[in-house]
Structures are given as structure tokens and as C-alpha cells.
Design an enzyme around this catalytic site. Structure first.
Site, PDB file in Angstrom:
ATOM      1  N   GLY A  70       0.843  -1.221   0.038  1.00 20.27           N
ATOM      2  CA  GLY A  70       0.147   0.056   0.012  1.00 20.27           C
ATOM      3  C   GLY A  70       0.762   1.250   0.044  1.00 20.27           C
ATOM      4  O   GLY A  70       0.528   2.265  -0.596  1.00 20.27           O
ATOM      5  N   ASN A 150      -7.941   3.813   8.851  1.00 14.15           N
ATOM      6  CA  ASN A 150      -7.129   2.696   9.460  1.00 14.15           C
ATOM      7  C   ASN A 150      -7.135   2.684  11.045  1.00 14.15           C
ATOM      8  O   ASN A 150      -7.053   1.745  11.502  1.00 14.15           O
ATOM      9  CB  ASN A 150      -5.970   2.145   8.982  1.00 14.15           C
ATOM     10  N   SER A 199      -3.790  -3.100  -0.551  1.00 13.31           N
ATOM     11  CA  SER A 199      -2.592  -3.794  -0.002  1.00 13.31           C
ATOM     12  C   SER A 199      -3.055  -5.164   0.626  1.00 13.31           C
ATOM     13  O   SER A 199      -4.041  -5.457   1.245  1.00 13.31           O
ATOM     14  CB  SER A 199      -2.041  -3.128   1.410  1.00 13.31           C
ATOM     15  N   THR A 237      11.473  -6.547 -11.423  1.00 11.59           N
ATOM     16  CA  THR A 237      10.705  -7.992 -11.515  1.00 11.59           C
ATOM     17  C   THR A 237       9.629  -8.429 -10.447  1.00 11.59           C
ATOM     18  O   THR A 237       9.750  -7.936  -9.292  1.00 11.59           O
ATOM     19  CB  THR A 237      11.701  -9.051 -11.291  1.00 11.59           C
ATOM     20  N   CYS A 324       2.231   1.771  11.964  1.00  8.27           N
ATOM     21  CA  CYS A 324       3.306   2.426  11.212  1.00  8.27           C
ATOM     22  C   CYS A 324       3.823   3.816  11.901  1.00  8.27           C
ATOM     23  O   CYS A 324       4.674   4.262  11.886  1.00  8.27           O
ATOM     24  CB  CYS A 324       2.626   3.000  10.072  1.00  8.27           C
TER      25      CYS A 324
HETATM   26  N1  PMP Z   1      -2.972   3.075   3.796  1.00  9.12           N
HETATM   27  C1  PMP Z   1      -3.653   2.520   4.966  1.00  9.12           C
HETATM   28  C2  PMP Z   1      -4.957   3.235   5.064  1.00  9.12           C
HETATM   29  C3  PMP Z   1      -3.169   1.425   5.756  1.00  9.12           C
HETATM   30  O1  PMP Z   1      -3.713   1.193   6.811  1.00  9.12           O
HETATM   31  C4  PMP Z   1      -1.769   0.987   5.481  1.00  9.12           C
HETATM   32  C5  PMP Z   1      -1.175   0.273   6.298  1.00  9.12           C
HETATM   33  N2  PMP Z   1      -1.100   0.413   7.607  1.00  9.12           N
HETATM   34  C6  PMP Z   1      -1.385   1.469   4.268  1.00  9.12           C
HETATM   35  C7  PMP Z   1      -1.897   2.488   3.528  1.00  9.12           C
HETATM   36  C8  PMP Z   1       0.149   0.954   4.030  1.00  9.12           C
HETATM   37  O2  PMP Z   1       0.302  -0.288   3.455  1.00  9.12           O
HETATM   38  P1  PMP Z   1       1.377  -1.240   3.359  1.00  9.12           P
HETATM   39  O3  PMP Z   1       1.425  -1.619   4.909  1.00  9.12           O
HETATM   40  O4  PMP Z   1       1.179  -2.447   2.449  1.00  9.12           O
HETATM   41  O5  PMP Z   1       2.656  -0.632   3.056  1.00  9.12           O
END
Ligand code: PMP
Length: 394
Positions: A70, A150, A199, A237, A324
Site C-alpha cells: 500500500g 485505518n 494492500s 521484476t 506505522c
Molecule cells: N494505507 C492505509 C489506510 C493503511 O492502513 C496502510 C497500512 N497500515 C497503508 C496504506 C500502507 O500499506 P502497506 O503496509 O502495504 O505499505
């Protein structure tokens, strides 16, 4: 025994996806760009996965670009659209509750002369479509708003926003559907979006796999240079096994969605009622327009990170908000944008259920969560400073 209630951070890889991936990690190891039989076997897997995912999204296979997740898809969408749009304008509209892979990409673009306008959100984190329309101007080139949040689970009025964006020609509309994908049906035509991010690891696919839908005819600038893969839009790739796993996981998530979501919603509603009854606990996010299975609260005066640690000791895995931002001492940008003062936002707790979550697990978890919250609140009331430091309350 531990109880996992952090499915919004990530989900376990489902066995059907793993099984489908294994041949591509072993005998079908070829490079999908190689013309020989080994390459062709890998290419066939990649093509089939692309067709399945496109069918589920009501897109064409050529409209999908596979990425490492994502974060990469959001970077590609926002930066790729901005650089192409620069000839026409420099203004980008977004919400203040986006994931950092959108928010920080936009902050990066600001350094190069783009103007980023953060729209307001209400107490629930919802963008007002009227404000989108009012802010659209001659210089606007892109609008980026997530489908569901999220951290608090609020669903944005995306169809309404799309309608307003469409009143201006040439403005691209990007939607981060990462948090929504496990729970809401996604149809890129019905949503009327130009760019959409998914994602895999949020819907029981592998980590390190995602995709960006790019509507046919929409041109974005590749952010990674190299080979000709993904129609020049993403060099490198492809991770064939991961893409195959993503397609299988998404297929199954779509097939099971109605039953799973209904069950999760009922279970989450019960947990919400229990927690709401707890003194000093406030439910965050929209009361109705919210993802099933996601329960988010704040416990003012208590440190959410400390709550998470205490619950981990009790065998319950939950989170403060986004995984994150772990390690950051800043309160959640989502809750502060929603109007929560920093000390309340620091008391955030997110409990996210998954397909395998059982009634028994939830009952145990609810009792532990209530007990830990009550202990922390009692500590905060008797020794506010100590409780804030996490010395008391465990
Ligand atoms: N966007 C949202 C709303 C998410 O919750 C997240 C993952 N926490 C991401 C983007 C990022 O995705 P990824 O972990 O695959 O990099």
C-alpha cells in the site's frame, strides 16, 4: 495463549493463499519477463492473478499495477499524478486523516512547489463533500481521500466526493482503499475513481504485495525507473508468488465478505457497548458509517501505549492506532484532526477483529480490557503524573 485483535495492522496469511504461492517459490521460479518456458509459467500465474483481481474490482487487467504494498502504491499514485499534472496546476486536496504514505508523500511534494490543501473533518473524521467542491479550483490537479480510516474505522462519503470532483474536468481522484478492502465491496466504476490503492496483507494475503488501479487513459509518471514491467509504470521484476497469493486471498475475501462482515459487525457492536459502559471511555469514529470489526476508543488521561503493553502482558494483542507510527511519542494525527486534545488522543486504543476471532476470545479480551482500563484510570486519578509515565497501573 495469546489473542490477536490487531487485524487492522496486519492479518495472518490464509492457508489457501500460501498453498497457491508455494509453486511460484519453488518449481515455477522463472522471471515472468523471460520468453522461455520457465518465464512463461511464471507469466501465466501473474496474468491469471491480474485477471482475477481486475474482475473483482470491475477493472481491466491492464489497469492494475502491482507494487510492494500500500505504501508504494500510494506514493506512486500521489507523486505520479502530481508530476504529470504540474503542467496544468499545482494544487492537491486531501484529508488530514490519511495514512502517512499519502500524507508524507504530499509533504514531500510541497517541497517542490505543490500546494497541499488539507480539508477539514468532523468529530468522526468525515470529510464534507461540499467543502471538496468549494475548494476545487483551476489549479487543482488531484484529490486524494481514503475510503475508510485505518485508526478509527470511519467510512468516508466517497461516492459523494467523487461526484463533486467530477464537476471539474482534468482533476484526478485517488482513493486509498487499504483499510476498506477486507470489509467493503470495491467497484472502481461505481466508486468513479481514477486511482485506487490496495494492500494484500490486510486481507490475509502476503506482506509486501499491493496494487494501484490506474484508470485507462490516466497518465501518471513512474516513480521507479528500470525495465519495462507493468507497462512502464513500475519497473522491477514482479513478485509473482506474492501477487498470486494476493489474488487468491482477495477472491476468498470477496466471496466470504457478506457473512464475515455481518458476524464481525455484531461482535464489534457488543464489544463497543461493553467498553462504552466503562467510565471514562469514549468511542471514536463514526457510530454507523464504520468498518465492521474495528473498535476504537480513547481513555483520556491514560497512555494508550501503556495500555497496549499491559494488555500484551495479559495475552491480548491490540494497538493504539496505526502500527506505522509505533515509537512516535506524538499523539495520533487522525484523532487530533478530529478535534481530540493531545492528552485524550494519547489514550487511544484500537481493537480490530478478524475472520478467525471467536466469541470466547472476545469475551476474555473484553474482560481483560475493562480490567486494565479500570486499573489505569484508578492510577491516573490517584497519581496522575506517575500514571502518565506508566509507573503505575500495570
Ligand atoms: N494505507 C492505509 C489506510 C493503511 O492502513 C496502510 C497500512 N497500515 C497503508 C496504506 C500502507 O500499506 P502497506 O503496509 O502495504 O505499505
Amino acid at each position: 495463549m495469546a489473542i490477536y485483535l490487531d487485524h487492522a495492522a496486519t492479518t495472518p496469511l490464509r492457508p489457501e493463499a500460501l498453498e497457491a504461492m508455494l509453486p511460484y517459490l519453488t518449481e515455477r521460479f522463472g522471471n515472468p519477463s523471460s520468453p522461455h518456458r520457465f518465464g512463461r509459467a511464471a507469466r501465466a500465474g501473474l496474468d491469471e492473478a491480474r485477471e482475477r483481481l481486475a474482475a473483482r474490482l470491475n477493472a481491466e487487467p491492464r489497469e492494475l499495477v502491482f507494487t510492494s504494498g500500500g505504501t508504494e502504491a500510494n506514493n506512486l499514485a500521489v507523486k505520479g499524478a502530481a508530476w504529470v499534472g504540474k503542467a496544468r496546476g499545482n494544487q492537491i486536496l486531501t484529508s488530514p486523516v490519511e495514512h502517512h504514505s499519502v500524507g508524507h508523500s504530499l509533504a514531500y511534494l510541497e517541497k517542490f512547489g505543490f500546494e497541499v490543501v488539507a480539508l477539514g473533518v468532523d468529530r468522526y473524521g468525515r470529510v464534507d463533500p461540499d467543502e471538496v467542491e468549494a475548494r476545487l479550483g483551476d489549479r487543482t490537479i488531484l484529490v486524494s481521500i481514503m475510503l475508510a480510516n485505518n485508526e478509527v474505522g470511519t467510512i468516508e462519503p466517497i461516492a459523494e466526493i467523487a461526484r463533486r470532483v467530477r464537476t471539474r474536468r482534468g482533476v484526478l481522484f485517488h482513493v486509498d482503499a487499504v483499510a476498506a478492502a477486507p470489509h467493503l465491496p470495491l467497484d472502481v466504476q461505481a466508486l468513479d475513481v481514477d486511482l485506487l490503492t490496495l494492500s494484500a496483507h490486510k486481507f490475509e494475503g502476503p506482506k509486501g504485495a499491493g496494487l494501484l488501479y490506474i484508470r485507462r487513459g490516466v497518465h501518471i509518471l513512474a516513480q521507479q525507473q528500470g525495465g519495462t514491467q507493468e507497462r512502464y509504470r513500475r519497473a522491477g521484476t514482479e513478485d509473482v508468488a506474492a501477487v498470486v497469493g494476493m489474488a487468491v486471498a482477495y477472491d476468498l475475501a470477496c466471496e466470504e465478505r457478506a457473512t464475515v462482515s455481518g458476524r464481525l459487525r455484531r461482535a464489534a457492536d457488543r464489544l463497543l457497548r461493553t467498553l462504552r459502559a466503562e467510565p471514562g471511555v469514549e468511542v471514536t469514529g463514526h457510530p454507523k458509517e464504520r468498518l465492521p470489526g474495528l473498535v476504537s476508543v480513547v481513555v483520556p488521561g491514560v497512555d494508550g501505549a501503556e495500555l497496549v503493553m499491559a494488555l500484551d502482558l495479559a495475552g491480548i494483542a491490540v494497538s493504539t492506532g496505526s502500527a506505522c507510527t509505533t515509537g512516535s511519542t506524538e499523539p495520533s494525527h487522525v484523532l487530533t484532526a478530529m478535534g481530540y486534545p493531545a492528552d485524550e488522543a494519547r489514550g487511544a486504543l484500537r481493537i480490530s477483529l478478524g475472520r478467525a476471532t471467536t466469541e470466547a476470545e472476545l469475551e476474555t479480551a473484553a474482560a481483560e480490557i475493562r480490567a486494565v482500563i479500570a486499573r489505569f484510570r484508578a492510577a491516573a486519578e490517584s497519581e496522575p503524573a506517575l500514571a502518565q509515565d506508566g509507573v503505575l497501573g500495570r
